[in-house]
Design an enzyme around this catalytic site. Structure first.
Site, mmCIF file in Angstrom:
data_model
loop_
_atom_site.group_PDB
_atom_site.id
_atom_site.type_symbol
_atom_site.label_atom_id
_atom_site.label_comp_id
_atom_site.label_asym_id
_atom_site.label_seq_id
_atom_site.Cartn_x
_atom_site.Cartn_y
_atom_site.Cartn_z
ATOM 1 C CD GLU A 80 -0.418 1.541 3.160
ATOM 2 O OE1 GLU A 80 0.448 2.132 2.919
ATOM 3 O OE2 GLU A 80 -1.689 1.803 3.820
ATOM 4 C CB CYS A 112 -2.437 -5.705 5.912
ATOM 5 S SG CYS A 112 -2.362 -4.130 6.691
ATOM 6 C CG HIS A 235 -3.175 -8.915 9.216
ATOM 7 N ND1 HIS A 235 -1.814 -8.435 8.761
ATOM 8 C CD2 HIS A 235 -3.526 -7.651 9.743
ATOM 9 C CE1 HIS A 235 -1.735 -7.086 8.836
ATOM 10 N NE2 HIS A 235 -3.006 -6.739 9.215
#
Lengths: 346, 387, 133
Positions: A80, A112, A235
């Protein structure tokens, strides 16, 4: 199914402690450290960006894979924080590792989880025999608005995976499953310097719903259960979320340990779950199984079931992630602000 | 080939000259040299001018024609010569070749640089063009940085110290104080030099020559006719030029400038002299380490002993060899294209006994040593009285 | 510092991957590449050669007065590196100060931004060096 033929991970040398940031904004350092579970985060040097870190990790992955760069048929870089708004990071990486010109390359963005999206794309290309090997990278030099909760977590790092045929793999990807909806939990408009987020809305409807969706989706698809896995990687936007989701899913905390880097490197965004997986691969033994679930705001999760093979010995050909994590230098907030270009007029 | 003499020398006051531009500087130096030679413009048949970067520094190329025009010398041919910081000596050498060959009789040679019309960062970048733009400068090296790496290596190989480097600056400021043309005419202490701001470790501000505006000029004539123009012609005994690799990293040694060694060896041989015969030398001290290396390359001191010699005062006026009696590039200033010609002016005045408080006693032979870049071009001239 | 995009593009093989050349007649390696071997001149036979990027610090400095475009990076360490193939080149040493580095230290090439001072211009990438402890 395709597998991981080589992998590499990198975090830059500089760190800033949560405590240092908390002091600037008059926050209680203990509360921040306990609340987010982040002690310090990795900060890129002034001459580093997602492209340079992607190259660092890609070179390690290629060394472990031991393949000719000319045999790479695809390079995907998920981030990103691509250095250019228009102009691919992937072509820079492909050129820097000597893989050009006979290959396809593109940049990916999915908050992400763009790194794991790249891994899935490479799996498809390898399994369909469109390419022999593909390189998928998750790299970010994420920025948080000064004073925002994200400033404690937004960090820098990169992990790269050479995806290739099962019989050459140091870890086979047994299956993958994704879970995607349109959920505006976190975003950055094209000309904004810093992202915006939905605060507590990022939790239940964002992270937890999607991580659980992909996790249970893959478990059910494969008819698998938690006991059959040795490691879990989730994550990790902070330490609280992955620990909480693991508890909700019934995953023992100790199986998260090797793949949970956020307390010491921060949230490396597209690099986060790939870095966690790399750290697990640095210690895993032949026959052990790893379950990875990424998450990207917006929102989606990719889950992977991975089994380590005897070729894991090839990891000796590359620098372990711990070497980069341990080689660190703390910077004060003023230097951090300079390195991250937060001063007006720079 | 005819022997050649300097029959006139002149220069501007070096410094930050906010009032005058490129053309005013070079014409003033030219006029002073012509007045010193007591000749008229009609007697001049050609000119050569050294300027390193007029195009970048003031946006002006085609400076040979500009100078002929503004000196009122049209239509005589004036040619620009460029060899980075050695441009001035290269112009002198071209003038010598033109007279020596018999093609021209009276030739004017100038050197000029107008440097303060841009800010320091821009000037450093332009001067960087004297090195390897693609493989040194674009990667972040600067000229002080390149010489700093020579200094570091000299310190590593020979035990040269930062104090030895600083002593060169102290001595050159001492000499500059006797020179009315010098940019800096103030004396400094070793402590001031050692404590000045870091530029490129280990080189500090006081190890570096400044950014300077200035011009210098000499008039040349065949030696056989020189006494008909001037009572005190200075004979040029040798003019030698050599090259080395453009990039510092490609040199076999960082503690010696091979091109300067070769040029000086050839010059000594041509003139039948040895380093011991030289009593006054203007050497290229763009940085203090450069003077130390130069005094070794020119054979005044053994390799590695230049630093100690400077600290021990052996290069002062009255020492073994008087080095940079003008104040050198450090104190006189370093308008890059002008420096080589200024060196010839200083040596002429020393041989003529006209340097007042900065005069060296019993001068017989003088030497100038001018270097381009980090040592890719080196030019050495030897002089004696021609009267 | 401005560099034209065509020049930057032309130097990509050298800057990204340290592509140099070797003279097959005398086995001398060149980085940056040369098309004429100064040792053999027209008897030389020049071929492309990829350098490993490994070497030792031959000399170094720390730049405190940077040229235009490098202001944000200063102070930074520059070194002349003796590459293991036997030639020397100049480059920055990343993540270090002058107190971290000594002549003879081992280094390896890394990929970094060389210059990116113009927010609307191209980013120039290339090799720098990292100390190997």
């Amino acid at each position: 199914m395709a597998g991981i033929v080589g992998y590499g991970a990198y975090v830059p040398k500089y760190r800033i402690k949560s405590e240092t940031i908390a002091q600037v904004w008059g926050e209680d350092p203990d509360r921040i450290q306990k609340g987010l579970g982040i002690m310090e985060k990795a900060v890129p040097a002034i001459d580093e960006d997602s492209a340079t870190m992607a190259v660092e990790s890609a070179r390690i992955a290629m060394a472990r894979a031991g393949i000719s760069p000319n045999d790479l048929g695809a390079v995907y870089v998920g981030s990103e924080s691509h250095p250019y708004a228009v102009k691919p990071t992937a072509s820079i990486v492909a050129q820097a590792i000597g893989a050009t010109p006979n290959l396809t390359a593109a940049d990916l963005e999915f908050a992400c989880k763009a790194g794991t999206a790249g891994m899935q794309m490479c799996m498809g290309l390898v399994d369909s025999k469109m390419v022999k090997y593909g390189l998928a990278i998750g790299a970010d030099t994420a920025q948080g608005r000064p004073g925002d909760a994200l400033e404690y977590s937004a960090a820098a790092g990169s992990a790269a995976y050479v995806i290739g045929p099962e019989d050459e793999s140091l870890a086979v990807i047994e299956d993958t499953f994704s879970f995607t909806t349109d959920t505006p939990d976190f975003w950055r408009r094209s000309k904004a310097d810093f992202p915006s987020h939905g605060g507590r809305f990022t939790g239940q409807p964002g992270y937890f719903k999607h991580v659980k969706g992909a996790f249970t989706g893959l478990m059910e698809k494969m008819g698998e259960k938690i006991e059959n896995y040795d490691y879990f990687v989730f994550h990790q936007p902070n330490a609280k979320f992955p620990l909480a989701v693991a508890k909700q899913l019934g995953v023992p905390k100790e199986k998260l340990k090797d793949g949970l880097l956020v307390p010491i490197v921060g949230n490396t965004y597209s690099g986060a779950s790939p870095l966690g997986l790399a750290n697990v691969l640095d210690v895993a033994k032949e026959g052990e199984r790893i379950f990875v679930t990424s998450f990207g705001s917006g929102a989606g999760s990719d889950a992977f079931s991975i089994k380590v093979t005897g070729k894991i010995a090839n990891r000796e050909k590359g620098t372990p992630l711990s070497a980069f994590i341990e080689n660190k230098q703390y910077v004060p907030y003023a230097i951090y602000a300079k390195l991250r270009g937060k001063y007006k007029g720079m | 080939m005819r022997s050649v003499a300097i029959i006139g020398a002149g220069m501007t006051k070096f410094g930050e000259d906010w009032e005058r531009g490129f053309r005013e500087l070079v014409t003033e130096a030219g006029i002073r040299a012509l007045e010193d030679a007591k000749i008229s413009g009609d007697e001049i048949s050609a000119g050569y001018v050294g300027t390193m970067a007029s195009g970048s520094l003031v946006g002006q190329e085609h400076t040979g024609a500009l100078i002929a025009d503004y000196m009122g010398l049209n239509p005589i041919p004036i040619t620009r010569v460029e060899g980075a910081c050695a441009s001035g000596s290269l112009a002198l050498r071209q003038g010598i070749l033109a007279v020596s060959s018999g093609l021209h009789d009276v030739v004017v040679v100038g050197g000029v640089e107008k440097m303060t019309d841009l800010d320091t960062a821009a000037v450093s970048q332009i001067l960087g063009g004297a090195g390897d733009q693609e493989w040194e400068l674009f990667l972040g090296a600067t000229f002080p940085g390149l010489y700093a790496m020579m200094a570091r290596r000299h310190m590593h190989e020979y035990g040269t110290t930062e104090e030895m480097l600083a002593s060169v600056a102290v001595k050159n400021h001492e000499n500059g104080a006797t020179n009315k043309y010098a940019q800096f005419q103030n004396r400094i202490t070793l402590e001031t030099a050692m404590n000045s701001k870091m530029v490129a470790d280990p080189l500090k501000v006081m190890d570096c020559s400044p950014i300077t505006d200035g011009a210098a000029a000499v008039v040349l004539a065949p030696m056989e006719k020189a006494l008909s123009y001037s009572k005190k012609p200075i004979e040029i005994l040798a003019s030698e030029q050599a090259t080395g690799t453009l990039a510092l990293h490609d040199r076999k040694s960082l503690t010696s400038v091979n091109a300067a060694k070769i040029a000086s060896e050839r010059a000594y041989k041509k003139a039948g002299l040895t380093p011991k015969d030289i009593s006054v030398a203007e050497v290229h001290d763009c940085f203090t380490i450069a003077e130390i290396v130069a005094t070794e390359d020119l054979g005044f001191f053994a390799p590695g002993e230049g630093g100690k010699a400077a600290l021990d005062g052996r290069t002062k006026i009255g020492g073994d060899i008087a080095v940079n009696t003008s104040g050198g590039l450090k104190a006189t200033g370093h308008p890059v294209g002008a420096t080589g010609v200024k060196q010839a002016c200083e040596i002429s005045w020393q041989l003529r006994g006209e340097r007042g408080a900065g005069q060296v006693k019993d001068v017989e032979y003088g030497l100038t040593h001018n270097v381009g870049g980090s040592g890719a071009t080196a030019v050495v001239h030897l002089y004696k009285r021609g009267y | 510092m401005k560099e034209s995009i065509s020049l930057t593009w032309r130097r990509i093989p050298e800057r990204y991957r340290m592509m140099g050349s070797v003279c097959k007649t005398c086995n001398t390696h060149y980085f940056p590449p040369r098309s004429i071997c100064p040792e053999c001149r027209r008897k030389g036979k020049i071929e492309p050669f990829k350098f490993s990027g490994k070497g030792k610090v031959y000399s170094f400095t720390e730049i405190h007065a940077p040229p235009a475009g490098f202001e944000k990076q200063a102070p930074y360490v520059m070194a002349i590196v003796e590459l293991e193939e036997g030639t020397r080149c100049t480059g920055q040493v990343v993540d270090a100060t002058k107190d971290d580095i000594r002549i003879g230290d081992s280094v390896e090439a890394v990929f970094r931004k060389l210059l990116s001072d113009d927010p609307e211009g191209p980013i120039h990438y290339g090799f720098k060096f990292r100390l190997i402890k």
